[in-house]
Structure formats: structure tokens, C-alpha cells
Motif scaffolding. Structure first.
Motif, PDB file in Angstrom:
ATOM      1  N   ASP A  24       0.799  -1.230   0.000  1.00 40.95           N
ATOM      2  CA  ASP A  24       0.000   0.000   0.000  1.00 40.95           C
ATOM      3  C   ASP A  24       0.835   1.287   0.000  1.00 40.95           C
ATOM      4  O   ASP A  24       0.521   2.219  -0.742  1.00 40.95           O
ATOM      5  CB  ASP A  24      -0.984   0.015   1.162  1.00 40.95           C
ATOM      6  CG  ASP A  24      -2.233  -0.800   0.865  1.00 40.95           C
ATOM      7  OD1 ASP A  24      -2.533  -1.052  -0.326  1.00 40.95           O
ATOM      8  OD2 ASP A  24      -2.921  -1.194   1.827  1.00 40.95           O
ATOM      9  N   PRO A  25       1.916   1.383   0.797  1.00 36.70           N
ATOM     10  CA  PRO A  25       2.689   2.632   0.782  1.00 36.70           C
ATOM     11  C   PRO A  25       3.404   2.921  -0.550  1.00 36.70           C
ATOM     12  O   PRO A  25       3.906   4.026  -0.745  1.00 36.70           O
ATOM     13  CB  PRO A  25       3.723   2.426   1.893  1.00 36.70           C
ATOM     14  CG  PRO A  25       3.161   1.365   2.776  1.00 36.70           C
ATOM     15  CD  PRO A  25       2.349   0.481   1.872  1.00 36.70           C
ATOM     16  N   ASP A  26       3.436   1.956  -1.470  1.00 36.52           N
ATOM     17  CA  ASP A  26       4.100   2.155  -2.766  1.00 36.52           C
ATOM     18  C   ASP A  26       3.274   2.974  -3.747  1.00 36.52           C
ATOM     19  O   ASP A  26       3.811   3.495  -4.730  1.00 36.52           O
ATOM     20  CB  ASP A  26       4.403   0.801  -3.429  1.00 36.52           C
ATOM     21  CG  ASP A  26       5.323  -0.077  -2.615  1.00 36.52           C
ATOM     22  OD1 ASP A  26       6.163   0.465  -1.859  1.00 36.52           O
ATOM     23  OD2 ASP A  26       5.200  -1.323  -2.727  1.00 36.52           O
ATOM     24  N   TRP A  27       1.967   3.079  -3.529  1.00 35.30           N
ATOM     25  CA  TRP A  27       1.093   3.664  -4.547  1.00 35.30           C
ATOM     26  C   TRP A  27       1.371   5.128  -4.890  1.00 35.30           C
ATOM     27  O   TRP A  27       1.309   5.496  -6.069  1.00 35.30           O
ATOM     28  CB  TRP A  27      -0.375   3.414  -4.218  1.00 35.30           C
ATOM     29  CG  TRP A  27      -0.700   1.995  -4.543  1.00 35.30           C
ATOM     30  CD1 TRP A  27      -0.855   0.949  -3.667  1.00 35.30           C
ATOM     31  CD2 TRP A  27      -0.801   1.427  -5.848  1.00 35.30           C
ATOM     32  NE1 TRP A  27      -1.064  -0.219  -4.358  1.00 35.30           N
ATOM     33  CE2 TRP A  27      -1.038   0.042  -5.692  1.00 35.30           C
ATOM     34  CE3 TRP A  27      -0.710   1.948  -7.136  1.00 35.30           C
ATOM     35  CZ2 TRP A  27      -1.201  -0.814  -6.779  1.00 35.30           C
ATOM     36  CZ3 TRP A  27      -0.877   1.094  -8.222  1.00 35.30           C
ATOM     37  CH2 TRP A  27      -1.127  -0.265  -8.030  1.00 35.30           C
ATOM     38  N   PRO A  28       1.717   5.996  -3.938  1.00 41.37           N
ATOM     39  CA  PRO A  28       2.053   7.365  -4.367  1.00 41.37           C
ATOM     40  C   PRO A  28       3.243   7.395  -5.337  1.00 41.37           C
ATOM     41  O   PRO A  28       3.220   8.138  -6.325  1.00 41.37           O
ATOM     42  CB  PRO A  28       2.375   8.079  -3.049  1.00 41.37           C
ATOM     43  CG  PRO A  28       1.561   7.339  -2.026  1.00 41.37           C
ATOM     44  CD  PRO A  28       1.624   5.884  -2.472  1.00 41.37           C
ATOM     45  N   ALA A  29       4.268   6.580  -5.087  1.00 43.61           N
ATOM     46  CA  ALA A  29       5.423   6.539  -5.994  1.00 43.61           C
ATOM     47  C   ALA A  29       5.033   5.943  -7.343  1.00 43.61           C
ATOM     48  O   ALA A  29       5.474   6.433  -8.394  1.00 43.61           O
ATOM     49  CB  ALA A  29       6.560   5.732  -5.362  1.00 43.61           C
ATOM     50  N   ILE A  30       4.212   4.906  -7.348  1.00 46.34           N
ATOM     51  CA  ILE A  30       3.759   4.301  -8.604  1.00 46.34           C
ATOM     52  C   ILE A  30       2.973   5.326  -9.421  1.00 46.34           C
ATOM     53  O   ILE A  30       3.197   5.482 -10.619  1.00 46.34           O
ATOM     54  CB  ILE A  30       2.910   3.042  -8.328  1.00 46.34           C
ATOM     55  CG1 ILE A  30       3.800   1.914  -7.781  1.00 46.34           C
ATOM     56  CG2 ILE A  30       2.156   2.595  -9.582  1.00 46.34           C
ATOM     57  CD1 ILE A  30       3.027   0.718  -7.246  1.00 46.34           C
ATOM     58  N   THR A  31       2.086   6.038  -8.753  1.00 49.84           N
ATOM     59  CA  THR A  31       1.278   7.056  -9.436  1.00 49.84           C
ATOM     60  C   THR A  31       2.159   8.161 -10.025  1.00 49.84           C
ATOM     61  O   THR A  31       1.940   8.599 -11.153  1.00 49.84           O
ATOM     62  CB  THR A  31       0.235   7.643  -8.459  1.00 49.84           C
ATOM     63  OG1 THR A  31      -0.590   6.575  -7.970  1.00 49.84           O
ATOM     64  CG2 THR A  31      -0.637   8.672  -9.133  1.00 49.84           C
ATOM     65  N   ARG A  32       3.193   8.592  -9.286  1.00 53.30           N
ATOM     66  CA  ARG A  32       4.109   9.619  -9.808  1.00 53.30           C
ATOM     67  C   ARG A  32       4.872   9.101 -11.030  1.00 53.30           C
ATOM     68  O   ARG A  32       5.016   9.814 -12.029  1.00 53.30           O
ATOM     69  CB  ARG A  32       5.100  10.055  -8.725  1.00 53.30           C
ATOM     70  CG  ARG A  32       4.556  11.091  -7.759  1.00 53.30           C
ATOM     71  CD  ARG A  32       5.643  11.693  -6.888  1.00 53.30           C
ATOM     72  NE  ARG A  32       6.380  10.717  -6.090  1.00 53.30           N
ATOM     73  CZ  ARG A  32       5.965  10.200  -4.928  1.00 53.30           C
ATOM     74  NH1 ARG A  32       4.796  10.577  -4.425  1.00 53.30           N
ATOM     75  NH2 ARG A  32       6.704   9.331  -4.270  1.00 53.30           N
ATOM     76  N   LEU A  33       5.377   7.875 -10.936  1.00 54.76           N
ATOM     77  CA  LEU A  33       6.101   7.300 -12.078  1.00 54.76           C
ATOM     78  C   LEU A  33       5.194   7.187 -13.300  1.00 54.76           C
ATOM     79  O   LEU A  33       5.597   7.506 -14.419  1.00 54.76           O
ATOM     80  CB  LEU A  33       6.673   5.929 -11.711  1.00 54.76           C
ATOM     81  CG  LEU A  33       7.886   5.930 -10.789  1.00 54.76           C
ATOM     82  CD1 LEU A  33       8.155   4.518 -10.262  1.00 54.76           C
ATOM     83  CD2 LEU A  33       9.108   6.473 -11.515  1.00 54.76           C
ATOM     84  N   GLU A  34       3.974   6.715 -13.081  1.00 50.16           N
ATOM     85  CA  GLU A  34       3.019   6.553 -14.184  1.00 50.16           C
ATOM     86  C   GLU A  34       2.705   7.899 -14.830  1.00 50.16           C
ATOM     87  O   GLU A  34       2.713   8.029 -16.055  1.00 50.16           O
ATOM     88  CB  GLU A  34       1.733   5.881 -13.664  1.00 50.16           C
ATOM     89  CG  GLU A  34       0.775   5.441 -14.751  1.00 50.16           C
ATOM     90  CD  GLU A  34      -0.273   6.466 -15.131  1.00 50.16           C
ATOM     91  OE1 GLU A  34      -0.989   6.231 -16.119  1.00 50.16           O
ATOM     92  OE2 GLU A  34      -0.377   7.508 -14.456  1.00 50.16           O
ATOM     93  N   SER A  35       2.460   8.896 -14.026  1.00 48.70           N
ATOM     94  CA  SER A  35       2.144  10.224 -14.541  1.00 48.70           C
ATOM     95  C   SER A  35       3.316  10.815 -15.321  1.00 48.70           C
ATOM     96  O   SER A  35       3.128  11.399 -16.385  1.00 48.70           O
ATOM     97  CB  SER A  35       1.766  11.133 -13.372  1.00 48.70           C
ATOM     98  OG  SER A  35       1.479  12.429 -13.834  1.00 48.70           O
ATOM     99  N   GLY A  36       4.531  10.631 -14.813  1.00 50.30           N
ATOM    100  CA  GLY A  36       5.709  11.137 -15.508  1.00 50.30           C
ATOM    101  C   GLY A  36       5.947  10.447 -16.835  1.00 50.30           C
ATOM    102  O   GLY A  36       6.368  11.074 -17.808  1.00 50.30           O
ATOM    103  N   ALA A  37       5.666   9.150 -16.883  1.00 49.90           N
ATOM    104  CA  ALA A  37       5.907   8.386 -18.113  1.00 49.90           C
ATOM    105  C   ALA A  37       4.821   8.601 -19.162  1.00 49.90           C
ATOM    106  O   ALA A  37       5.116   8.707 -20.349  1.00 49.90           O
ATOM    107  CB  ALA A  37       6.017   6.897 -17.785  1.00 49.90           C
ATOM    108  N   TYR A  38       3.567   8.640 -18.738  1.00 50.73           N
ATOM    109  CA  TYR A  38       2.466   8.659 -19.693  1.00 50.73           C
ATOM    110  C   TYR A  38       1.738   9.992 -19.809  1.00 50.73           C
ATOM    111  O   TYR A  38       0.997  10.205 -20.757  1.00 50.73           O
ATOM    112  CB  TYR A  38       1.455   7.559 -19.344  1.00 50.73           C
ATOM    113  CG  TYR A  38       2.070   6.186 -19.407  1.00 50.73           C
ATOM    114  CD1 TYR A  38       2.491   5.656 -20.614  1.00 50.73           C
ATOM    115  CD2 TYR A  38       2.238   5.416 -18.254  1.00 50.73           C
ATOM    116  CE1 TYR A  38       3.066   4.398 -20.685  1.00 50.73           C
ATOM    117  CE2 TYR A  38       2.817   4.161 -18.313  1.00 50.73           C
ATOM    118  CZ  TYR A  38       3.225   3.655 -19.532  1.00 50.73           C
ATOM    119  OH  TYR A  38       3.805   2.421 -19.595  1.00 50.73           O
TER     120      TYR A  38
END
Length: 175
Positions: A24-38
Motif C-alpha cells: 500500500d505505501p508504494d502507490w504514491p510513488a507508482i502514481t508519480r512514475l506513471e504520470s511522468g511516463a504517460y
């Protein structure tokens, strides 16, 4: 998809950096990576949609010890089908096909072979769980990378415009 019965993917370690299941604590980082990539291509998904595509047994992060350096989201999905980018998944699919929905490596870690390592880890998980194929939708001009990874295009599979103008449905058998 909390009602899914699954085996957690075992962590894999390479030089102090490890691949491990998403927490669960990984989701903010995943969301940032996704937004930066796509984001630049207008392909960003809502956090709820991203979470809905993270099948626990086949989705994982690249944990560099102090931060999330990448992630891969894959879920069972019918062959020649793909998630609707505009809405979260409503239910889990039972399928011999595993759909690699999303993979992102932090820009600081690109060019080091992590993309191939994540795909290789997914292939190992897919084989151990008796999937027959892995599919994906190549976006942003990445079809060449996927071809090198053994995926072949299916130009007869029509994709909606939400995946971008150069999107290609691709798949490969699990060897």
C-alpha cells in the motif's frame, strides 16, 4: 480485486535492488512514475484504475532500498482484449492469458537493463502460474523494445484512440 486468491510473487534481488510485491505505501510513488511516463502523451490513468490492474500474484515494484525505481502491473485478461483506460476494472478475469498492462522504470535507472529484468521476472511468474501467453498494448513508440523481448504484433486487433495513435496489441507464448 481484493477477493482474488493468489500466491504472492517472491522477491528477486539483483545487486541490493529487489523486485517485490506491491505494498500500500508504494502507490504514491507508482502514481508519480506513471504520470511522468504517460502524462506527456495524455495516457495517464486515475490512481483507482491503476490499482485495479495490479493483480497481486503478477504485479511488483523495483525497490532500490530507499525508493521505488519502477513497477510492473499485470493481470489475467482474455486474449485479444485489454483494459479500458478510462475506468477501473470491475472484476477479475480468469484467463490463460496474462496482460502486462503497465511497466515504468524511473528515468534515472533507464538504460541499465531493468525493463528486460522486470519482463523476465514476469515471464517466470507467468510460467510458474501456468499462463499460456502474455499480451500487452505497446504505446509511445515502444514496439521495437517489445519485439526484442519476443512479442509479436496483432495488427488485426483494433485499439481505441485512448491508447494513442501508435498503439499496437502484441503477445508472446510462454516458453
Amino acid at each position: 480485486m481484493s477477493d482474488l486468491r493468489h500466491r504472492e510473487s517472491a522477491p528477486a534481488t539483483v545487486g541490493g535492488t529487489r523486485l517485490r510485491p506491491i505494498e500500500d505505501p508504494d502507490w504514491p510513488a507508482i502514481t508519480r512514475l506513471e504520470s511522468g511516463a504517460y502524462g506527456p502523451d495524455g495516457l495517464t490513468e486515475t490512481p483507482q484504475a491503476l490499482r485495479s490492474r495490479a493483480y497481486p500474484a503478477t504485479s511488483f515494484v523495483l525497490d532500490t532500498g530507499g525508493r521505488i525505481g519502477g513497477y510492473l502491473l499485470a493481470l489475467p485478461y482474455p486474449p485479444r482484449s485489454f483494459p479500458d483506460l478510462n475506468r477501473p476494472e470491475g472484476r477479475a478475469h480468469r484467463s490463460p492469458n496474462l496482460h502486462l498492462h503497465d511497466i515504468v522504470i524511473d528515468p534515472d535507472l533507464r538504460g541499465c537493463g531493468w525493463g528486460r529484468r522486470l519482463v523476465g521476472h514476469l515471464s517466470t511468474l507467468a510460467r510458474s502460474q501456468a499462463y499460456q501467453r502474455i499480451s500487452l498494448v505497446s504505446v509511445g513508440g515502444t514496439a521495437g523494445f517489445w519485439t526484442v523481448c519476443g512479442f509479436g504484433p496483432h495488427p488485426d486487433v483494433a485499439l481505441p484512440g485512448s491508447y494513442g495513435p501508435d498503439a499496437v496489441y502484441m503477445s508472446r507464448a510462454i516458453g
